[in-house]
Write an enzyme that holds these catalytic residues in place. Structure first.
Site, PDB file in Angstrom:
ATOM      1  N   SER A  89      43.034  42.630  45.855  1.00 54.87           N
ATOM      2  CA  SER A  89      43.894  42.837  44.693  1.00 54.87           C
ATOM      3  C   SER A  89      44.552  41.519  44.261  1.00 54.87           C
ATOM      4  O   SER A  89      43.856  40.529  44.040  1.00 54.87           O
ATOM      5  CB  SER A  89      44.927  43.915  44.993  1.00 54.87           C
ATOM      6  N   ASP A 212      37.426  52.507  41.499  1.00 54.91           N
ATOM      7  CA  ASP A 212      38.714  51.835  41.317  1.00 54.91           C
ATOM      8  C   ASP A 212      39.350  52.285  40.004  1.00 54.91           C
ATOM      9  O   ASP A 212      38.787  52.085  38.927  1.00 54.91           O
ATOM     10  CB  ASP A 212      38.512  50.321  41.304  1.00 54.91           C
ATOM     11  N   HIS A 240      40.775  51.506  44.940  1.00 52.40           N
ATOM     12  CA  HIS A 240      41.235  50.126  44.752  1.00 52.40           C
ATOM     13  C   HIS A 240      41.463  49.369  46.061  1.00 52.40           C
ATOM     14  O   HIS A 240      41.502  48.148  46.061  1.00 52.40           O
ATOM     15  CB  HIS A 240      42.539  50.134  43.941  1.00 52.40           C
TER      16      HIS A 240
END
Length: 274
Positions: A89, A212, A240
């Site tokens: 991320s 995601d 995610h």
């Protein structure tokens, strides 16, 4: 000022160093870390300055430059050799920013559901301090964290699993300096690394959760196209945070990525000696 999970012993092979996402901690790797160690890697899980569980009683600046410099000093003091740097991320933005500025410290990159196209913290950087602190207090609230964990998963998880993710994910927010450090980061402008992607020379593995709901898969394809030397792998039935939801799949991909490169290097060495 640093907090981390460090290996029991250092090895000769290239170490794997794990970053975490926005406003998170090294506990993000609680499922995958043991699997990496079992695979024979010297593994470090690092808390980025201003997040996690570091000792920040005397609060330093927590902007991008400070986070980068802090990580470099940590690497220079403890790791001391090129590493396989893993960023999930927003940790992918941290990894790219660090790699471009300190290329000698990074041998290879692994980027997981990378958040690298956001233009920093945007309008949040211009908020009055009082409003920023109110927003930060909302950020650590249990209902918001519960909803974010719902979005992070690919399918509906049991309430017990979601509760575990939520409690662990907000644990670092109880540190006394957390609000000040987070506001400092928000008002500093945050990470804006889109222009740096093409400057990454290290071989890179891109891992993406097929489902995601936070960052579009289209950006995975764009990132693959813009990185000079990259391969991309998708994990089915995954959201995610693949290293939380499907740690076995993530570790398998990292192991294959590293071992294939080692075999190629051994082959090249053998050919050069013929």
């Amino acid at each position: 000022m640093s907090s981390c999970v460090k290996p029991l012993m250092q090895r000769k092979e290239t170490p794997v160093v794990l970053l975490h996402g926005f406003d998170s901690s090294c506990l993000e790797w609680r499922y995958a870390y043991p699997l990496l160690e079992e695979s024979g890697f010297e593994t470090w899980a690092i808390d980025i300055l201003g997040w996690g569980f570091s000792d920040l009683e005397k609060l330093p600046p927590c902007d991008v430059v400070s986070k980068r410099d802090h990580f470099y000093q940590f690497w220079k003091s403890y790791i001391k050799r090129p590493m396989i740097l893993v960023g999930p991320s927003l940790g992918s933005a941290v990894a790219i920013d660090f790699t471009v500025n300190y290329p000698e410290a990074v041998e290879k990159l692994v980027l997981i559901d990378a958040s690298v196209y956001a233009e920093g913290t945007g309008n949040l950087a211009t908020l009055p301090k009082a409003v920023a602190y109110a927003g930060v207090n909302l950020l650590k609230s249990f209902p918001l964290r519960l909803y974010v964990n719902y979005l992070n998963a690919s399918t509906n998880k049991s309430f017990g699993t979601t509760l575990d993710w939520t409690n662990v994910g907000r644990l670092h927010c109880l540190m006394p300096w957390w609000a000040d450090a987070t506001v400092d980061f928000m008002t500093s402008g945050g990470y804006n690394v889109a222009s740096l992607i093409g400057k990454v020379k290290q071989k890179t593995l891109i891992i993406w959760g097929e489902n995601d709901r936070i960052i579009s898969n289209r950006l995975a394809v764009q990132l693959h196209c813009e990185l000079p030397d990259a391969i991309i792998r998708q994990i089915p039935n995954c959201g995610h945070l693949p290293h939380v939801e499907r740690p076995d799949s993530v570790v398998k991909l990292i192991v294959e990525f590293v071992q294939n490169q080692r075999e190629f290097q051994k082959l090249s060495l053998c050919l050069s000696q013929v």
